[in-house]
Design a protein around this motif. Structure first.
Motif, PDB file in Angstrom:
ATOM      1  N   LEU A   1      42.227  35.529  46.030  1.00 21.72           N
ATOM      2  CA  LEU A   1      40.808  35.382  46.334  1.00 21.72           C
ATOM      3  C   LEU A   1      39.950  36.031  45.265  1.00 21.72           C
ATOM      4  N   GLY A   2      40.362  37.231  44.819  1.00 23.31           N
ATOM      5  CA  GLY A   2      39.601  37.899  43.761  1.00 23.31           C
ATOM      6  C   GLY A   2      39.599  37.115  42.465  1.00 23.31           C
ATOM      7  N   LEU A   3      40.787  36.578  42.080  1.00 19.33           N
ATOM      8  CA  LEU A   3      40.846  35.777  40.857  1.00 19.33           C
ATOM      9  C   LEU A   3      40.034  34.492  40.985  1.00 19.33           C
ATOM     10  N   GLY A   4      40.079  33.894  42.168  1.00 14.41           N
ATOM     11  CA  GLY A   4      39.293  32.678  42.359  1.00 14.41           C
ATOM     12  C   GLY A   4      37.800  32.925  42.241  1.00 14.41           C
ATOM     13  N   LEU A   5      37.354  34.037  42.804  1.00 13.78           N
ATOM     14  CA  LEU A   5      35.921  34.367  42.699  1.00 13.78           C
ATOM     15  C   LEU A   5      35.545  34.680  41.251  1.00 13.78           C
ATOM     16  N   TRP A   6      36.465  35.364  40.527  1.00 15.81           N
ATOM     17  CA  TRP A   6      36.137  35.722  39.151  1.00 15.81           C
ATOM     18  C   TRP A   6      36.156  34.492  38.245  1.00 15.81           C
ATOM     19  N   LEU A   7      37.117  33.602  38.470  1.00 14.45           N
ATOM     20  CA  LEU A   7      37.202  32.402  37.636  1.00 14.45           C
ATOM     21  C   LEU A   7      36.266  31.298  38.100  1.00 14.45           C
ATOM     22  N   GLY A   8      35.528  31.529  39.154  1.00 11.89           N
ATOM     23  CA  GLY A   8      34.584  30.515  39.612  1.00 11.89           C
ATOM     24  C   GLY A   8      33.420  30.318  38.660  1.00 11.89           C
ATOM     25  N   ASP A   9      33.180  31.283  37.784  1.00 14.99           N
ATOM     26  CA  ASP A   9      32.083  31.159  36.828  1.00 14.99           C
ATOM     27  C   ASP A   9      32.564  30.372  35.610  1.00 14.99           C
ATOM     28  N   GLU A  10      31.802  29.352  35.205  1.00 19.71           N
ATOM     29  CA  GLU A  10      32.198  28.503  34.074  1.00 19.71           C
ATOM     30  C   GLU A  10      32.190  29.268  32.768  1.00 19.71           C
ATOM     31  N   GLY A  11      31.272  30.173  32.598  1.00 12.77           N
ATOM     32  CA  GLY A  11      31.222  30.961  31.365  1.00 12.77           C
ATOM     33  C   GLY A  11      32.446  31.841  31.200  1.00 12.77           C
ATOM     34  N   ARG A  12      32.907  32.448  32.302  1.00 15.57           N
ATOM     35  CA  ARG A  12      34.109  33.273  32.218  1.00 15.57           C
ATOM     36  C   ARG A  12      35.323  32.428  31.859  1.00 15.57           C
ATOM     37  N   ARG A  13      35.434  31.241  32.447  1.00 20.97           N
ATOM     38  CA  ARG A  13      36.558  30.376  32.117  1.00 20.97           C
ATOM     39  C   ARG A  13      36.548  29.970  30.649  1.00 20.97           C
ATOM     40  N   ALA A  14      35.412  29.592  30.141  1.00 22.15           N
ATOM     41  CA  ALA A  14      35.320  29.197  28.727  1.00 22.15           C
ATOM     42  C   ALA A  14      35.667  30.369  27.810  1.00 22.15           C
ATOM     43  N   ASP A  15      35.200  31.548  28.150  1.00 21.14           N
ATOM     44  CA  ASP A  15      35.508  32.721  27.331  1.00 21.14           C
ATOM     45  C   ASP A  15      36.993  33.026  27.368  1.00 21.14           C
ATOM     46  N   LEU A  16      37.627  32.876  28.533  1.00 13.56           N
ATOM     47  CA  LEU A  16      39.059  33.133  28.650  1.00 13.56           C
ATOM     48  C   LEU A  16      39.868  32.128  27.833  1.00 13.56           C
ATOM     49  N   VAL A  17      39.489  30.845  27.889  1.00 14.29           N
ATOM     50  CA  VAL A  17      40.198  29.829  27.105  1.00 14.29           C
ATOM     51  C   VAL A  17      40.025  30.073  25.616  1.00 14.29           C
ATOM     52  N   GLY A  18      38.824  30.443  25.194  1.00 13.52           N
ATOM     53  CA  GLY A  18      38.588  30.727  23.785  1.00 13.52           C
ATOM     54  C   GLY A  18      39.421  31.894  23.281  1.00 13.52           C
ATOM     55  N   ARG A  19      39.498  32.941  24.079  1.00 11.27           N
ATOM     56  CA  ARG A  19      40.317  34.087  23.684  1.00 11.27           C
ATOM     57  C   ARG A  19      41.790  33.703  23.591  1.00 11.27           C
ATOM     58  N   TYR A  20      42.253  32.870  24.512  1.00 12.92           N
ATOM     59  CA  TYR A  20      43.652  32.447  24.481  1.00 12.92           C
ATOM     60  C   TYR A  20      43.950  31.609  23.236  1.00 12.92           C
ATOM     61  N   GLU A  21      43.075  30.675  22.893  1.00 15.57           N
ATOM     62  CA  GLU A  21      43.296  29.839  21.714  1.00 15.57           C
ATOM     63  C   GLU A  21      43.277  30.664  20.437  1.00 15.57           C
ATOM     64  N   ALA A  22      42.374  31.607  20.358  1.00 17.64           N
ATOM     65  CA  ALA A  22      42.328  32.443  19.165  1.00 17.64           C
ATOM     66  C   ALA A  22      43.588  33.290  19.026  1.00 17.64           C
ATOM     67  N   LEU A  23      44.069  33.832  20.119  1.00 15.24           N
ATOM     68  CA  LEU A  23      45.294  34.620  20.069  1.00 15.24           C
ATOM     69  C   LEU A  23      46.489  33.758  19.698  1.00 15.24           C
ATOM     70  N   ARG A  24      46.566  32.542  20.257  1.00 13.10           N
ATOM     71  CA  ARG A  24      47.684  31.653  19.927  1.00 13.10           C
ATOM     72  C   ARG A  24      47.681  31.271  18.455  1.00 13.10           C
TER      73      ARG A  24
END
Length: 450
Positions: free
Chosen positions: A204-227
């Motif tokens: 539930l906590g992760l769902g509420l945190w990932l419910g924001d589109e900006g947070r999701r985009a930032d997380l994907v960007g960080r993952y791509e840069a690290l990869r």
């Protein structure tokens, strides 16, 4: 001595009551005669005459008294101190005289200084006697105990006894507590509480945190840069390719299958997909791939051509299992390989290879094998001659033909075909010229006979 000790304790009790009770501190109490009829007290402070105790059945002992704290404790009955009924002429409301007031008048004369003479022995004896609940005054004479309690300003003993059981708490659990305890004993409920609830809270906590589109985009960007940063490291770079065990055509085909141009990151090369593409080549039997020290190593095992198969589409090279190896332009390019033809011939390659191996003595005359009806073979020899082999056990029939050839030079005859389909009756079909010559010889034999 016993009466004197009890007198001292009771004297202490009376002085303590005087300090707390204005009625008992009145002058008429102090002027009460030692013997004879006692001073008359108001009737409401006493029990009816028939409830008063007599000298034979009433025994009192004084409670424990602490000189530092003037606390008054209730009376209890004891065998060492008793009351006398008083003078015979006492009225119906007369206060019963203590026996020690009659037998020891000197103790009553020293009431003023009696508290100072209280000994430790008397206090100890009074405390021990107070613990004897079976002889208590409240149990044997409740009316007298109530009167004394009212006179001394103490709570009613019966009221205390009646209120005590009501204050006890029922040790049995409530219905809700019982049901909760039984529910907690079930393994499913315990697992749900210990594992399901924490997992639900985390999800539930992760769902509420990932419910924001900006947070999701930032997380994907960080993952791509690290990869990308990890894939671009030098230890993951592939710069060369080495292929072993492959012919020139197969080598060129494999190099053309590489998905990226070298140098490239090893993460961009899917070895499993590349292996599947290489194995799909007809000439490749198996392949091993590995990346070591910046080099992709490919070990290829090619299929070995074992026979040629002629069909309507052309000429194909097959391995020992009948799998296609490659297309051949002309028969002359591989004269060392046997030739098969006919529908379904590629499915019986192992049997054709056994027949070719047995026919080694006549290979110079052999042109190939033809599959007939997808069930048996015809062996084609030079001069368009044929050996018709049976569907069952064709190798044994061929060996019989070779034995006849060795014994009677069968294959040197002028024939069209040798039919071995019936093992008990082999049949030889001659050519037209051979048949004419055979008739001529038979006619000459008949003329000579006649």
């Amino acid at each position: 001595m016993r009466s004197l000790g009890s007198a001292r304790v009771l004297t202490d009790r009376l002085h303590a009551a005087e300090r707390h009770d204005p009625i008992m501190s009145a002058p008429r109490w102090r002027e009460m005669p030692r013997q004879g009829a006692p001073a008359q007290m108001p009737p409401e402070h006493f029990s009816p005459p028939h409830q008063r105790a007599t000298a034979e059945d009433l025994h009192l002992h004084a409670p424990a008294f602490d000189p530092q704290t003037p606390e008054v404790l209730p009376f209890h009955a004891a065998p060492d101190t008793d009351f006398a009924a008083g003078d015979a002429g006492a009225g119906p409301g007369a206060w019963p005289q203590p026996r020690w007031l009659v037998e020891a008048p000197d103790a009553a004369a020293n009431l003023e200084d009696a508290p100072a003479r209280a000994s430790a022995e008397a206090v100890t004896r009074a405390a021990a006697a107070r613990r004897r609940d079976d002889n208590s005054l409240a149990r044997r004479h409740p009316a007298l105990a109530r009167a004394i309690a009212r006179r001394l300003g103490l709570p009613d003993p019966e009221a205390q006894g009646a209120a005590a059981p009501a204050a006890r708490r029922d040790p049995a659990p409530s219905r809700l507590a019982y049901r909760l305890q039984r529910l907690w004993l079930t393994p499913v409920f315990r697992s749900l509480t210990r594992i399901g609830v924490p997992v639900f809270v985390v999800v539930l906590g992760l769902g509420l945190w990932l419910g924001d589109e900006g947070r999701r985009a930032d997380l994907v960007g960080r993952y791509e840069a690290l990869r990308e940063a990890i894939e671009a490291r030098p230890e993951f770079r592939v710069e060369r390719m080495r292929i072993t065990g492959a012919s020139a055509p197969v080598d060129g085909a494999i190099r053309a299958m590489l998905p990226v141009a070298l140098p490239a990151s090893s993460f961009d090369i899917d070895l499993a997909d590349l292996r599947a593409q290489i194995v799909r080549l007809d000439a490749v039997s198996s392949v091993d791939l590995a990346i070591r020290n910046g080099t992709i190593e490919i070990a290829v095992r090619e299929r070995v051509p074992a026979i040629l198969w002629r069909h309507a589409g052309g000429l194909e090279m097959l391995d020992a299992t009948g799998h296609r190896v490659a297309t051949l332009v002309g028969r002359s390019n591989r004269p060392d390989l046997g030739l098969i033809a006919g529908q379904g011939a590629q499915e019986a390659v192992p049997e054709a290879l056994r027949l070719l191996s047995v026919a080694a003595p006549i290979l110079p005359q052999l042109r190939g094998l033809v599959r007939v009806g997808e069930r048996r073979w015809d062996m084609v020899l030079t001069g368009d001659r044929r050996l018709l082999l049976p569907a069952e056990n064709p190798v044994a029939a061929l060996r019989r033909v070779l034995a006849l050839d060795k014994a009677e030079d069968l294959l040197a005859r002028d024939f069209v075909q040798v039919d071995m389909r019936l093992a008990e009756r082999p049949t030889v079909r001659l050519t037209e010229a051979a048949q004419g010559e055979y008739r001529r010889i038979k006619a000459l034999e008949m003329q000579v006979t006649h």
